[in-house]
Each structure stands twice: as C-alpha cells, then as structure tokens.
Design an enzyme around this catalytic site. Sequence first.
Site, PDB file in Angstrom:
ATOM      1  CG  ASN A  50     -11.969  -0.262   4.157  1.00 22.45           C
ATOM      2  OD1 ASN A  50     -12.290  -0.691   5.261  1.00 22.45           O
ATOM      3  ND2 ASN A  50     -10.778   0.280   3.932  1.00 22.45           N
ATOM      4  CG  HIS A 107      -8.722  -2.767  -2.379  1.00 23.45           C
ATOM      5  ND1 HIS A 107      -9.641  -2.064  -3.131  1.00 23.45           N
ATOM      6  CD2 HIS A 107      -8.564  -2.051  -1.244  1.00 23.45           C
ATOM      7  CE1 HIS A 107     -10.015  -0.979  -2.479  1.00 23.45           C
ATOM      8  NE2 HIS A 107      -9.392  -0.950  -1.320  1.00 23.45           N
ATOM      9  CG  ASP A 161      -2.049   0.996   1.113  1.00 19.23           C
ATOM     10  OD1 ASP A 161      -3.210   0.559   0.999  1.00 19.23           O
ATOM     11  OD2 ASP A 161      -1.777   2.220   1.131  1.00 19.23           O
TER      12      ASP A 161
HETATM   13  P1  5GP Z   1      -9.653   1.715   0.327  1.00 20.08           P
HETATM   14  O1  5GP Z   1      -9.626   3.060   0.989  1.00 20.08           O
HETATM   15  O2  5GP Z   1     -10.376   1.781  -1.009  1.00 20.08           O
HETATM   16  O3  5GP Z   1     -10.130   0.581   1.177  1.00 20.08           O
HETATM   17  O4  5GP Z   1      -8.141   1.352   0.030  1.00 20.08           O
HETATM   18  C1  5GP Z   1      -7.431   1.893  -1.024  1.00 20.08           C
HETATM   19  C2  5GP Z   1      -5.989   1.798  -0.669  1.00 20.08           C
HETATM   20  O5  5GP Z   1      -5.231   2.003  -1.833  1.00 20.08           O
HETATM   21  C3  5GP Z   1      -5.534   2.840   0.355  1.00 20.08           C
HETATM   22  O6  5GP Z   1      -5.018   2.196   1.509  1.00 20.08           O
HETATM   23  C4  5GP Z   1      -4.494   3.651  -0.397  1.00 20.08           C
HETATM   24  O7  5GP Z   1      -3.400   4.030   0.422  1.00 20.08           O
HETATM   25  C5  5GP Z   1      -4.062   2.712  -1.503  1.00 20.08           C
HETATM   26  N1  5GP Z   1      -3.639   3.379  -2.712  1.00 20.08           N
HETATM   27  C6  5GP Z   1      -4.245   4.431  -3.332  1.00 20.08           C
HETATM   28  N2  5GP Z   1      -3.569   4.762  -4.447  1.00 20.08           N
HETATM   29  C7  5GP Z   1      -2.519   3.901  -4.543  1.00 20.08           C
HETATM   30  C8  5GP Z   1      -1.464   3.729  -5.500  1.00 20.08           C
HETATM   31  O8  5GP Z   1      -1.356   4.449  -6.494  1.00 20.08           O
HETATM   32  N3  5GP Z   1      -0.561   2.745  -5.242  1.00 20.08           N
HETATM   33  C9  5GP Z   1      -0.653   1.922  -4.161  1.00 20.08           C
HETATM   34  N4  5GP Z   1       0.282   0.993  -4.021  1.00 20.08           N
HETATM   35  N5  5GP Z   1      -1.632   2.046  -3.253  1.00 20.08           N
HETATM   36  C10 5GP Z   1      -2.564   3.016  -3.441  1.00 20.08           C
END
Ligand code: 5GP
Length: 113
Positions: A86, A99, A30
Amino acid sequence: MKDCLFCRIIAGEIPAKKVFEDQHTLAFEDINPQAPTHVLVIPKKHIRGLKEAVVEDGDIIGRCHLTAAQVARQRGIEDGYRTVLNVGPGAGQSVFHLHVHLLGGRDLSWPPG
Ligand code: 5GP
Ligand code: ZN
C-alpha cells in the site's frame, strides 16, 4: 528510527510473532490479519515507503518479495497468494516503514478493493 513502529519491532522493543528473519529482512504476523496467512515482510533498513525508495533500495525491496515467496512456500499456499504494497494514505498505508503484505490461504478476488 526511534519513532517508527516497525523499526521498534526490528529492535525488539515491541513484540511481534516473527516467522522468518535473515540479514536484510524480517517477516512477522500482521496484528489484524485479513486472511489465514497475513504476514508482513519488512526491510531491516528504514525506508518510508515505495515512493520514497531510491535505486539503491532495489535489492532490499526485491529481497522482501523473495522472503514473502519463501514464507508462502513454507505455508503451502503457493496455489495462490498475493503480495501487496500500500503506497500512500489514499491506498491505505498507515505505517510509514515499507512493508510487503503476504496474503493467502483463502480465495483472493480481483480487482482488489
Ligand atoms: P498498511 O496499512 O500500512 O499497508 O499496513 C500496516 C499493517 O500493519 C496493517 O495491516 C496493520 O494491521 C499492521 N500493524 C499495525 N500495527 C501493528 C503492530 O503493532 N504489530 C503488527 N504485527 N502489525 C501491526
Ligand atoms: Zn522504520
């Protein structure tokens, strides 16, 4: 999906620190880690999120969890880790490609926030 961040990571159009990959799943660090281990595991098939998943997605969603378990084993964090999906903006979903968050390497309180 051209406009999906995680599909673009799968396609190699956006760089990511990959930690594991097989035919069906990809695991990568992440970008904004919330624990010493914070790995995202995604299906290579675009699924918007858990609430949009259908019965046919069951196998690949299970595989994402098994990939998370394998990464946890490799990292030596099996004393306690957490897998999290989430689901929806109200729960913090910000990327709409399903994810599994794998979090570990520190004490994890319960209930989560
Ligand atoms: P969500 O908030 O949708 O459950 O999780 C999305 C996750 O993706 C977040 O923890 C965020 O830090 C991660 N994330 C967002 N953009 C990127 C990216 O460009 N690269 C990586 N490796 N992680 C990302
Ligand atoms: Zn996608």
